[in-house]
Design an enzyme around this catalytic site. Structure first.
Site, short mmCIF file in Angstrom:
data_model
loop_
_atom_site.label_atom_id
_atom_site.label_comp_id
_atom_site.label_asym_id
_atom_site.label_seq_id
_atom_site.Cartn_x
_atom_site.Cartn_y
_atom_site.Cartn_z
N LYS A 191 0.97 -1.16 -0.10
CA LYS A 191 0.02 -0.05 0.18
C LYS A 191 0.90 1.45 0.14
O LYS A 191 2.16 1.08 0.20
CB LYS A 191 -1.03 -0.07 1.29
CG LYS A 191 -1.90 -1.09 0.98
CD LYS A 191 -2.77 -1.02 2.38
CE LYS A 191 -4.01 -2.35 2.25
NZ LYS A 191 -4.71 -2.19 3.37
N TYR A 222 -12.38 -2.89 -3.67
CA TYR A 222 -12.87 -2.71 -2.30
C TYR A 222 -14.54 -2.92 -2.35
O TYR A 222 -15.14 -2.49 -1.28
CB TYR A 222 -12.61 -1.81 -1.54
CG TYR A 222 -11.08 -1.97 -0.90
CD1 TYR A 222 -10.65 -3.05 -0.29
CD2 TYR A 222 -10.03 -0.99 -1.15
CE1 TYR A 222 -9.38 -3.28 0.27
CE2 TYR A 222 -8.74 -1.13 -0.56
CZ TYR A 222 -8.46 -2.49 0.17
OH TYR A 222 -7.30 -2.64 0.57
N THR A 240 -5.92 -8.18 9.99
CA THR A 240 -6.10 -7.01 9.19
C THR A 240 -5.86 -5.62 10.14
O THR A 240 -4.99 -4.85 9.77
CB THR A 240 -7.69 -6.71 8.98
OG1 THR A 240 -8.03 -7.90 8.18
CG2 THR A 240 -8.00 -5.29 8.52
N ARG A 252 2.48 -7.53 9.34
CA ARG A 252 1.71 -6.58 10.04
C ARG A 252 2.41 -6.50 11.67
O ARG A 252 2.34 -5.39 12.05
CB ARG A 252 0.46 -6.51 9.92
CG ARG A 252 -0.22 -6.21 8.64
CD ARG A 252 -1.58 -6.42 8.16
NE ARG A 252 -2.19 -6.21 7.05
CZ ARG A 252 -3.17 -6.63 6.58
NH1 ARG A 252 -3.99 -7.64 7.07
NH2 ARG A 252 -3.66 -6.38 5.08
N ASN A 270 -1.98 -0.40 7.12
CA ASN A 270 -1.58 -1.73 7.40
C ASN A 270 -0.60 -2.21 6.38
O ASN A 270 -0.43 -3.39 6.27
CB ASN A 270 -2.53 -2.64 7.92
CG ASN A 270 -3.57 -2.69 6.95
OD1 ASN A 270 -3.55 -2.27 5.89
ND2 ASN A 270 -4.72 -3.52 7.04
N HIS A 277 -1.77 -5.65 1.34
CA HIS A 277 -3.00 -6.27 1.11
C HIS A 277 -2.95 -7.58 0.54
O HIS A 277 -2.00 -7.72 -0.30
CB HIS A 277 -4.00 -5.33 0.04
CG HIS A 277 -5.25 -6.16 -0.39
ND1 HIS A 277 -6.33 -6.06 0.32
CD2 HIS A 277 -5.18 -6.94 -1.43
CE1 HIS A 277 -7.24 -7.00 -0.41
NE2 HIS A 277 -6.79 -7.33 -1.63
N GLU A 290 -9.72 -10.16 -8.20
CA GLU A 290 -8.46 -9.15 -8.00
C GLU A 290 -7.47 -9.23 -8.77
O GLU A 290 -7.03 -8.16 -9.51
CB GLU A 290 -8.06 -9.20 -6.45
CG GLU A 290 -8.95 -8.61 -5.52
CD GLU A 290 -8.80 -8.95 -4.10
OE1 GLU A 290 -7.29 -9.20 -3.81
OE2 GLU A 290 -9.36 -8.66 -3.27
P1 CMP Z 1 -7.16 -4.77 3.64
O1 CMP Z 1 -6.38 -6.08 4.04
O2 CMP Z 1 -6.50 -4.13 2.30
O3 CMP Z 1 -8.70 -4.94 3.40
C1 CMP Z 1 -9.66 -3.80 3.61
C2 CMP Z 1 -8.95 -2.75 4.33
O4 CMP Z 1 -9.49 -1.82 5.00
C3 CMP Z 1 -7.97 -3.12 5.51
O5 CMP Z 1 -6.83 -3.86 4.94
C4 CMP Z 1 -7.80 -2.03 6.33
O6 CMP Z 1 -6.72 -1.25 5.57
C5 CMP Z 1 -9.15 -1.18 6.09
N1 CMP Z 1 -9.82 -1.31 7.27
C6 CMP Z 1 -10.29 -2.18 7.99
N2 CMP Z 1 -11.03 -2.06 8.92
C7 CMP Z 1 -10.89 -0.53 9.23
C8 CMP Z 1 -11.23 0.32 10.20
N3 CMP Z 1 -11.82 -0.05 11.06
N4 CMP Z 1 -10.91 1.58 9.97
C9 CMP Z 1 -10.28 2.10 8.82
N5 CMP Z 1 -9.63 1.12 7.71
C10 CMP Z 1 -10.01 -0.21 8.02
#
Ligand code: CMP
Length: 143
Positions: free
Chosen positions: A9, A49, A91, A102, A112, A115, A126
């Site tokens: 990311k 997403y 996550t 992570r 984070n 992905h 994807e």
């Molecule tokens: P990712 O694995 O890319 O999948 C969905 C993304 O949404 C996740 O990583 C986080 O970066 C983001 N995400 C999930 N929960 C939250 C949250 N509560 N607040 C902000 N971002 C979130």
């Protein structure tokens, strides 16, 4: 052979973590079959997403993911979808175990670092969204 979509990311790019992340996948024994730096549009991220559309963070997440370059990759290997998710950690980095990407590299759920597709079906969706068939290479693993 199973494939998954992995993306470093914008925060991971800014922090110079691509090498560390690629190293972990290579050392685990997975094969990189496609890789490109890309700055995605917000529309592209909204499609990526789409299953999070109803969440309160959807808009901010899509805007953030379009705010800087991403390293988009396709990795290949046995059970890679499940194993990559284990390598990524939870996550929420605060719930990720040390030793996971992570768990070792970040603390904020909105930053984070990486992905990874969560299911084999989503991996296919994807990969098709981010790569054309001729951008992926078939090659044999080392003997
Ligand atoms: P990712 O694995 O890319 O999948 C969905 C993304 O949404 C996740 O990583 C986080 O970066 C983001 N995400 C999930 N929960 C939250 C949250 N509560 N607040 C902000 N971002 C979130």
């Amino acid at each position: 052979m199973e494939r998954t979509f992995i993306a470093v990311k914008p925060d991971g790019i800014q922090r110079g973590l691509c090498g560390e992340i690629i190293k972990r996948f290579e050392q685990r024994g997975f094969r990189l079959v496609a890789c490109k730096m890309i700055q995605a549009s917000e529309e592209h991220m909204k499609t990526h997403y789409a299953d999070l559309k109803e969440t309160p963070f959807y808009g901010g997440l899509c805007k953030y993911m379009a705010s800087g370059p991403i390293l988009a990759m396709v990795w290949e290997g046995r059970s890679i979808v499940k194993l990559a998710r284990m390598m990524l950690g939870e996550t929420n980095p605060a719930e990720s175990k040390p030793g996971s990407i992570r768990g070792d590299l970040c603390i904020d759920i909105g930053r984070n670092v990486i992905h990874g597709s969560d299911t084999v079906e989503n991996a296919k969706r994807e990969i098709d969204l981010w790569f054309k068939a001729d951008e992926m290479l078939d090659y044999a693993p080392c003997a």
